[in-house]
Scaffold this motif. Sequence first.
Motif: not given
Length: 106
Positions: A12-16, A18-29
């Motif tokens: 488990x880790x925390x992120x900003x 900005x990182x959340x937006x980058x992750x959301x833009x990736x492929x995956x369900x």
Amino acid sequence: MRGHSPKSNLRSFRYSDEIAAILEAQEGNSLNEKFESLVLFCFYKLESRKKDLQCIEADIKRERDRLWNLQKATEELRMLEKDLKSAKFYFEIVERRAKKIAETEV
């Protein structure tokens, strides 16, 4: 690209944001799939990017060497131009003296 190994690493880790937006833009369900997709993409692209960078750096070195050689050649041409102007100046002196000698001969 993605491995099908069991997911035995629980973290488990925390992120900003900005990182959340980058992750959301990736492929995956799911967020886990998106994170895995991003990490694998970066990991597999890294080696080709390093090779691309090496090629670009080699191109830059070649162009710097070429520029250095052009600068040296340009400086040599400037020096040659200066020498030619100087030679012209002294030939004009010689020409004037020769004319003066020719005019004074009896």
